[in-house]
Structures are given as C-alpha cells and as structure tokens.
Design a protein around this motif. Structure first.
Motif, PDB file in Angstrom:
ATOM      1  N   LYS A  91     -11.476  63.338  -6.372  1.00  0.00           N
ATOM      2  CA  LYS A  91     -12.878  63.766  -6.237  1.00  0.00           C
ATOM      3  C   LYS A  91     -13.384  64.350  -7.557  1.00  0.00           C
ATOM      4  CE  LYS A  91     -16.520  64.191  -3.744  1.00  0.00           C
ATOM      5  NZ  LYS A  91     -17.287  62.992  -3.440  1.00  0.00           N
ATOM      6  N   MET A  92     -12.528  65.081  -8.266  1.00  0.00           N
ATOM      7  CA  MET A  92     -12.906  65.652  -9.549  1.00  0.00           C
ATOM      8  C   MET A  92     -13.283  64.554 -10.539  1.00  0.00           C
ATOM      9  SD  MET A  92     -10.666  68.104 -12.074  1.00  0.00           S
ATOM     10  CE  MET A  92      -9.643  66.805 -12.730  1.00  0.00           C
ATOM     11  N   VAL A  93     -12.481  63.494 -10.596  1.00  0.00           N
ATOM     12  CA  VAL A  93     -12.758  62.387 -11.513  1.00  0.00           C
ATOM     13  C   VAL A  93     -14.076  61.716 -11.138  1.00  0.00           C
ATOM     14  CG1 VAL A  93     -11.973  60.102 -12.258  1.00  0.00           C
ATOM     15  CG2 VAL A  93     -10.364  62.017 -12.159  1.00  0.00           C
ATOM     16  N   GLU A  94     -14.270  61.470  -9.836  1.00  0.00           N
ATOM     17  CA  GLU A  94     -15.535  60.867  -9.393  1.00  0.00           C
ATOM     18  C   GLU A  94     -16.720  61.738  -9.775  1.00  0.00           C
ATOM     19  OE1 GLU A  94     -17.939  59.682  -5.336  1.00  0.00           O
ATOM     20  OE2 GLU A  94     -15.748  59.640  -5.259  1.00  0.00           O
ATOM     21  N   ASN A  95     -16.608  63.036  -9.559  1.00  0.00           N
ATOM     22  CA  ASN A  95     -17.710  63.948  -9.906  1.00  0.00           C
ATOM     23  C   ASN A  95     -17.986  63.965 -11.406  1.00  0.00           C
ATOM     24  OD1 ASN A  95     -18.231  64.638  -7.265  1.00  0.00           O
ATOM     25  ND2 ASN A  95     -16.935  66.460  -7.309  1.00  0.00           N
ATOM     26  N   LEU A  96     -16.937  63.905 -12.215  1.00  0.00           N
ATOM     27  CA  LEU A  96     -17.133  63.853 -13.666  1.00  0.00           C
ATOM     28  C   LEU A  96     -17.904  62.600 -14.069  1.00  0.00           C
ATOM     29  CD1 LEU A  96     -13.685  65.092 -14.994  1.00  0.00           C
ATOM     30  CD2 LEU A  96     -15.886  66.215 -15.325  1.00  0.00           C
ATOM     31  N   LEU A  97     -17.551  61.469 -13.491  1.00  0.00           N
ATOM     32  CA  LEU A  97     -18.250  60.217 -13.796  1.00  0.00           C
ATOM     33  C   LEU A  97     -19.689  60.250 -13.289  1.00  0.00           C
ATOM     34  CD1 LEU A  97     -15.402  57.667 -13.031  1.00  0.00           C
ATOM     35  CD2 LEU A  97     -16.337  58.239 -15.283  1.00  0.00           C
ATOM     36  N   ARG A  98     -19.895  60.810 -12.106  1.00  0.00           N
ATOM     37  CA  ARG A  98     -21.253  60.917 -11.548  1.00  0.00           C
ATOM     38  C   ARG A  98     -22.116  61.822 -12.438  1.00  0.00           C
ATOM     39  NH1 ARG A  98     -21.865  58.794  -6.815  1.00  0.00           N
ATOM     40  NH2 ARG A  98     -23.669  59.981  -6.155  1.00  0.00           N
ATOM     41  N   ASN A  99     -21.565  62.957 -12.842  1.00  0.00           N
ATOM     42  CA  ASN A  99     -22.318  63.893 -13.685  1.00  0.00           C
ATOM     43  C   ASN A  99     -22.600  63.312 -15.064  1.00  0.00           C
ATOM     44  OD1 ASN A  99     -22.501  65.832 -11.677  1.00  0.00           O
ATOM     45  ND2 ASN A  99     -20.634  66.860 -12.305  1.00  0.00           N
ATOM     46  N   LYS A 100     -21.647  62.557 -15.591  1.00  0.00           N
ATOM     47  CA  LYS A 100     -21.864  61.915 -16.891  1.00  0.00           C
ATOM     48  C   LYS A 100     -23.037  60.939 -16.801  1.00  0.00           C
ATOM     49  CE  LYS A 100     -19.456  59.816 -20.704  1.00  0.00           C
ATOM     50  NZ  LYS A 100     -18.709  58.705 -21.142  1.00  0.00           N
ATOM     51  N   GLY A 101     -23.094  60.184 -15.716  1.00  0.00           N
ATOM     52  CA  GLY A 101     -24.204  59.265 -15.500  1.00  0.00           C
ATOM     53  C   GLY A 101     -25.525  60.000 -15.375  1.00  0.00           C
ATOM     54  N   LEU A 102     -25.552  61.097 -14.622  1.00  0.00           N
ATOM     55  CA  LEU A 102     -26.786  61.874 -14.455  1.00  0.00           C
ATOM     56  C   LEU A 102     -27.246  62.488 -15.776  1.00  0.00           C
ATOM     57  CD1 LEU A 102     -26.092  63.591 -11.017  1.00  0.00           C
ATOM     58  CD2 LEU A 102     -27.812  61.836 -11.494  1.00  0.00           C
ATOM     59  N   LYS A 157     -11.458  53.567  -8.339  1.00  0.00           N
ATOM     60  CA  LYS A 157     -11.024  54.641  -7.445  1.00  0.00           C
ATOM     61  C   LYS A 157      -9.704  54.266  -6.767  1.00  0.00           C
ATOM     62  CE  LYS A 157     -13.241  57.798  -4.214  1.00  0.00           C
ATOM     63  NZ  LYS A 157     -14.482  58.072  -3.484  1.00  0.00           N
ATOM     64  N   SER A 158      -9.568  53.006  -6.374  1.00  0.00           N
ATOM     65  CA  SER A 158      -8.328  52.586  -5.707  1.00  0.00           C
ATOM     66  C   SER A 158      -7.143  52.620  -6.666  1.00  0.00           C
ATOM     67  CB  SER A 158      -8.489  51.205  -5.072  1.00  0.00           C
ATOM     68  OG  SER A 158      -8.741  50.234  -6.048  1.00  0.00           O
ATOM     69  N   SER A 159      -7.349  52.251  -7.934  1.00  0.00           N
ATOM     70  CA  SER A 159      -6.261  52.318  -8.917  1.00  0.00           C
ATOM     71  C   SER A 159      -5.835  53.758  -9.158  1.00  0.00           C
ATOM     72  CB  SER A 159      -6.685  51.690 -10.252  1.00  0.00           C
ATOM     73  OG  SER A 159      -6.761  50.303 -10.139  1.00  0.00           O
ATOM     74  N   LEU A 160      -6.812  54.639  -9.317  1.00  0.00           N
ATOM     75  CA  LEU A 160      -6.486  56.050  -9.537  1.00  0.00           C
ATOM     76  C   LEU A 160      -5.779  56.630  -8.318  1.00  0.00           C
ATOM     77  CD1 LEU A 160      -6.535  58.510 -11.353  1.00  0.00           C
ATOM     78  CD2 LEU A 160      -8.845  59.005 -10.514  1.00  0.00           C
ATOM     79  N   SER A 161      -6.224  56.245  -7.137  1.00  0.00           N
ATOM     80  CA  SER A 161      -5.581  56.701  -5.910  1.00  0.00           C
ATOM     81  C   SER A 161      -4.121  56.249  -5.862  1.00  0.00           C
ATOM     82  CB  SER A 161      -6.354  56.171  -4.700  1.00  0.00           C
ATOM     83  OG  SER A 161      -5.795  56.647  -3.521  1.00  0.00           O
ATOM     84  N   THR A 162      -3.875  55.017  -6.252  1.00  0.00           N
ATOM     85  CA  THR A 162      -2.507  54.485  -6.295  1.00  0.00           C
ATOM     86  C   THR A 162      -1.663  55.261  -7.310  1.00  0.00           C
ATOM     87  OG1 THR A 162      -3.244  52.286  -5.637  1.00  0.00           O
ATOM     88  CG2 THR A 162      -1.118  52.416  -6.754  1.00  0.00           C
ATOM     89  N   ALA A 163      -2.242  55.536  -8.481  1.00  0.00           N
ATOM     90  CA  ALA A 163      -1.525  56.284  -9.517  1.00  0.00           C
ATOM     91  C   ALA A 163      -1.113  57.661  -9.006  1.00  0.00           C
ATOM     92  CB  ALA A 163      -2.383  56.407 -10.771  1.00  0.00           C
ATOM     93  N   ILE A 164      -1.990  58.279  -8.237  1.00  0.00           N
ATOM     94  CA  ILE A 164      -1.701  59.609  -7.690  1.00  0.00           C
ATOM     95  C   ILE A 164      -0.623  59.509  -6.614  1.00  0.00           C
ATOM     96  CG2 ILE A 164      -2.654  61.527  -6.354  1.00  0.00           C
ATOM     97  CD1 ILE A 164      -5.402  60.858  -7.760  1.00  0.00           C
ATOM     98  N   GLU A 165      -0.812  58.592  -5.651  1.00  0.00           N
ATOM     99  CA  GLU A 165       0.103  58.461  -4.518  1.00  0.00           C
ATOM    100  C   GLU A 165       1.520  58.081  -4.953  1.00  0.00           C
ATOM    101  OE1 GLU A 165      -1.762  55.608  -1.936  1.00  0.00           O
ATOM    102  OE2 GLU A 165      -3.501  56.913  -1.625  1.00  0.00           O
TER     103      GLU A 165
END
Length: 189
Positions: free
Chosen positions: A79-90, A51-59
């Motif tokens: 948040k979209m990326v996190e939700n995609l990963l969470r949903n993939k896990g579920l 998450k921190s790497s993606l945040s850096t890439a965005i900023e």
C-alpha cells in the motif's frame, strides 16, 4: 558516468528497461525502502512495475534472496508503494496546473481536442458514462488515464467536480504522462 538502462527483475528474472521497473534500496538497518528517484547509494533491487509482481516479491521473500541476507519490510509495504506512485502522479498533475499546461471541464477539453492541442487525457474513475463516451470519440487514439476519483482530483487541483483533464502538448505533459503511465502499469498489470 553513464546510467544503467536495464536491470533484472527479481520476480521474473527478465532483464528490463529501468524505466519499466521500481527500484528499491536497503537501509543500514536492513530495511527495504522505495527509491524511485534512484538517489540512494548501492546497486538497488528492481521489480517490474506491477502490483502483482511486487506482491509476489513480498510473499516469496525475494528481496532477501536478491540481496543475500535477511531484510525487513514495512507491514503495509504494498500500500505504501501504491500511495507513493499515486502521490507522485498527483504532484505531477499539480505541476502541470501551475505551468498552465492543463485544462479542466468538458467544454474546454472538447475544444482543445478538436484543435489538436492535447497530448493525453485524465478522467476521473467515477466520471459519467455519457461524458466519457463523448470525449473518447473526440480523443481518437489519445491515451485516457482513469486513475483517480473526482474527490482526489478536486483536492489536488483545488477545484470542484474535476472530471475531465486535458494535458497540452509540451515537455511537462511528457513528464506527467510518464508518472501516470507508471501508476497505470502498477495498478493494472
């Protein structure tokens, strides 16, 4: 055609295994979108699964720098990326349930642990400390993921009060493990 196994992370510049990274693609209208299944055309842009790497890439606008032109990102991209990963896990957890590859409930999980049938465990983040400690003592060196709340697991598995989940040793468990490991890395590194 052999698939590439390594790519360069646009944040750190390190060459890493593709399995440890998140792939993004650019659409024809210059929008950056997640492409975790690696199905969209083009070379793709890779960021370490963090998450921190993606945040850096965005900023730091690193997607545009990597592609060499101005790009657009959805406003809630992180948040979209996190939700995609969470949903993939579920979804992977649900698949394991349909295949009969998981057990829920403290007693069933404890029994399977004693019989050495468990590949890894998933516990609700809001699990009680006493049950958690008891299972940890039985789990020995097994990985225990704590990524979802009870409510999320209840909804995914269509159960009530899902706190402890054991995944039985087989190929489906490996697939679920990989999806949960990716989410865990994203959230915690």
């Amino acid at each position: 055609m052999e698939e590439d196994k390594e790519r360069r992370d646009i944040v750190s510049g390190k060459v890493m295994e593709c399995s440890e990274m998140l792939r993004f693609a650019i659409t024809i209208d210059d929008m950056i979108i997640p492409d975790f299944k690696k199905q969209l055309p083009g070379k793709g842009v890779y960021v370490a699964c963090s998450k921190s790497s993606l945040s850096t890439a965005i900023e730091k606008n690193l997607f545009a720098k990597a592609i060499g032109k101005k790009v657009k990102l959805p406003s809630d991209f992180l948040k979209m990326v996190e939700n995609l990963l969470r949903n993939k896990g579920l979804k992977a957890i649900c698949l394991a349930k349909k295949a009969g590859n998981l057990l829920t409930g403290f007693e069933k999980v404890a029994d399977a642990l004693k019989k050495d049938k468990v590949a890894f465990l998933l516990e609700a983040k809001d699990a009680g400390e006493d049950g958690h400690e008891k299972l940890l003592s039985l789990a020995k060196d097994l990985k225990v993921f704590m990524l979802y709340e009870v409510e999320e697991l209840d909804e995914a598995l269509n159960r009530v009060n899902t706190v402890h989940v054991a995944f039985l040793k087989n190929d489906i468990a490996k697939m679920v493990y990989n999806d949960l490991e990716k989410l865990d890395k994203f959230l915690n590194s």
